[in-house]
Design an enzyme around this catalytic site. Structure first.
Site, PDB file in Angstrom:
ATOM      1  N   ALA A 147       0.824  -1.210   0.000  1.00 45.90           N
ATOM      2  CA  ALA A 147       0.000   0.000   0.000  1.00 45.90           C
ATOM      3  C   ALA A 147       0.858   1.259   0.000  1.00 45.90           C
ATOM      4  CB  ALA A 147      -0.930  -0.005   1.208  1.00 45.90           C
ATOM      5  N   ASP A 148       1.896   1.276   0.823  1.00 43.06           N
ATOM      6  CA  ASP A 148       2.771   2.446   0.900  1.00 43.06           C
ATOM      7  C   ASP A 148       3.500   2.682  -0.424  1.00 43.06           C
ATOM      8  OD1 ASP A 148       2.960   3.232   4.003  1.00 43.06           O
ATOM      9  OD2 ASP A 148       2.833   1.058   3.805  1.00 43.06           O
TER      10      ASP A 148
END
Length: 391
Positions: free
Chosen positions: A160-161
């Site tokens: 996600a990051d």
């Protein structure tokens, strides 16, 4: 171009790294004494993690306590000389420090401000804390990953990051284009869950239009057949993708099943999905009788996309990785000794202005005196600020 990075952990630093790889002057602001928490993640035998060294390559490290009045004032002086500000604090944090968007724009009206957070800068979940793993859940991705009879799983990286960081860079570049056209700055709002949600393809329209509820499909690609992972005779796993009709036909011939290649009911993906187990069994039986090297040779000759699942050790020895410049050796001080360590190379490849690693992630505060000296802060003031723990 100067980028002021006020973030920590993965998302904002990954965006800053990509800009730094291609020549931006990225100043990373860290807390005095402790620095970015990423410095202590996955530490094996060094005072600074190699993950930090990777994600913060080509940057300058400046220590500055943004919660103090003097730290805020120095930050605004840096903003005046910056084109982009990256931050990934929880919404409201910058405002609490007196560094909200209005204040930053008063220092630099044409600033491109990029903000990354778990749930975004607006909405009822705005103030909830959010890390990447939670974003995978809320963004709908985690429910698609794993086997149907087991709990959902995650990828072994900060997915996600990393995806959010790419959207952050895209937003920053769009903001710069707008500034070049209108002279005005831009604010970019990237939510981790939305970055993840953007990867779920037709999840929502398929459900909304047809009531389709996708099930976790393990190592296969749901609704697309054949595309799966197969075990070879030597124990290695190979991913084989035969999910277009011409490729499917070539794959069936390569595994000795021309009867399936010519089967009318398998001439489109819908027909192949209805017989997924049969096709997977045929490919599995063929692969299980051959070493992975022979499997890959046969499929390459048949022009079928396939490759072995590589380990870290195998990547280091892989000729293609090395030829493409994706493995770089850089000296790292580990336990007081300088040791060459291999790091990933720069992506993407540009012909005329390629990115490069000028240095790996710096020691904490390495560039504080030099950067603040550019603002006209002399050694006596620097000493006082250090004694007061502002820097």
């Amino acid at each position: 171009m100067r980028v002021l990075e006020l973030g920590n952990f993965i998302a904002a630093p990954s965006a800053g790294r990509l800009l730094a790889d291609f020549g931006a002057d990225v100043i990373k602001v860290e807390r005095p004494n402790t620095g970015d928490e990423l410095r202590r993640w996955r530490v094996h035998s060094s005072d600074t993690s190699l993950l930090f060294r990777l994600l913060n390559r080509n940057k300058k490290s400046v220590t500055l306590d943004l919660s103090t009045e003097e730290g805020r004032d120095i930050c605004l002086r840096l903003v005046r000389k910056s084109d982009i500000v990256l931050e990934n604090f929880r919404p409201g944090t910058l405002e609490r420090w007196g560094l909200g968007p209005d204040v930053l724009r008063s220092a630099r009206p044409d600033l491109v401000l990029v903000r990354i957070s778990g749930y975004g800068q607006s909405g009822p979940y705005r103030d909830k804390p959010g890390f990447g793993g939670v974003a995978e859940a809320f963004g709908g991705l985690r429910n698609l990953a794993g086997f149907p009879d087991r709990p959902p799983v995650r990828a072994g990286v900060s997915l996600a990051d990393s995806v959010a960081s790419l959207y952050a860079v895209i937003g920053a570049l769009m903001g710069l284009i707008k500034r070049g056209t209108t002279g005005r700055g831009e604010s970019v709002d990237v939510a981790l869950y939305e970055a993840v949600f953007s990867l779920t393809e037709s999840l929502i329209p398929d459900f909304d239009a047809f009531g389709v509820v996708p099930q976790r499909s393990g190592s296969a690609l749901a609704g697309i057949v054949p595309s799966n992972t197969y075990r070879c005779a030597d124990g290695a796993y190979v991913v084989i993708s035969g999910n277009s009709t011409p490729v499917f036909k070539r794959l069936m011939v390569a595994i000795g099943r021309p009867d399936l290649a010519d089967e009318p009911s398998l001439a489109d993906n819908a027909g192949r999905v209805s017989r997924a187990e049969e096709l997977d069994a045929a490919i599995s039986t063929w692969a299980a009788r051959r070493a992975s090297e022979m499997v890959l040779q046969d499929l390459e000759q048949a022009q079928v996309p396939a490759d072995v699942i590589l380990t870290a050790a195998e990547i280091l020895e892989n000729a293609h990785y090395n030829e493409r410049g994706m493995l770089e050796s850089h000296p790292v001080e580990i336990n007081g000794r300088t040791t060459p360590v291999t790091f990933p190379g720069v992506v993407p490849k540009l012909n005329d202005a390629p990115g490069r690693t000028r240095w790996i992630g710096p020691d904490l505060g390495k560039d504080t005196d030099a950067v603040l000296g550019e603002l006209g802060i002399n050694k006596q003031v620097l000493s006082r600020l250090r004694n007061c723990h502002v820097i």
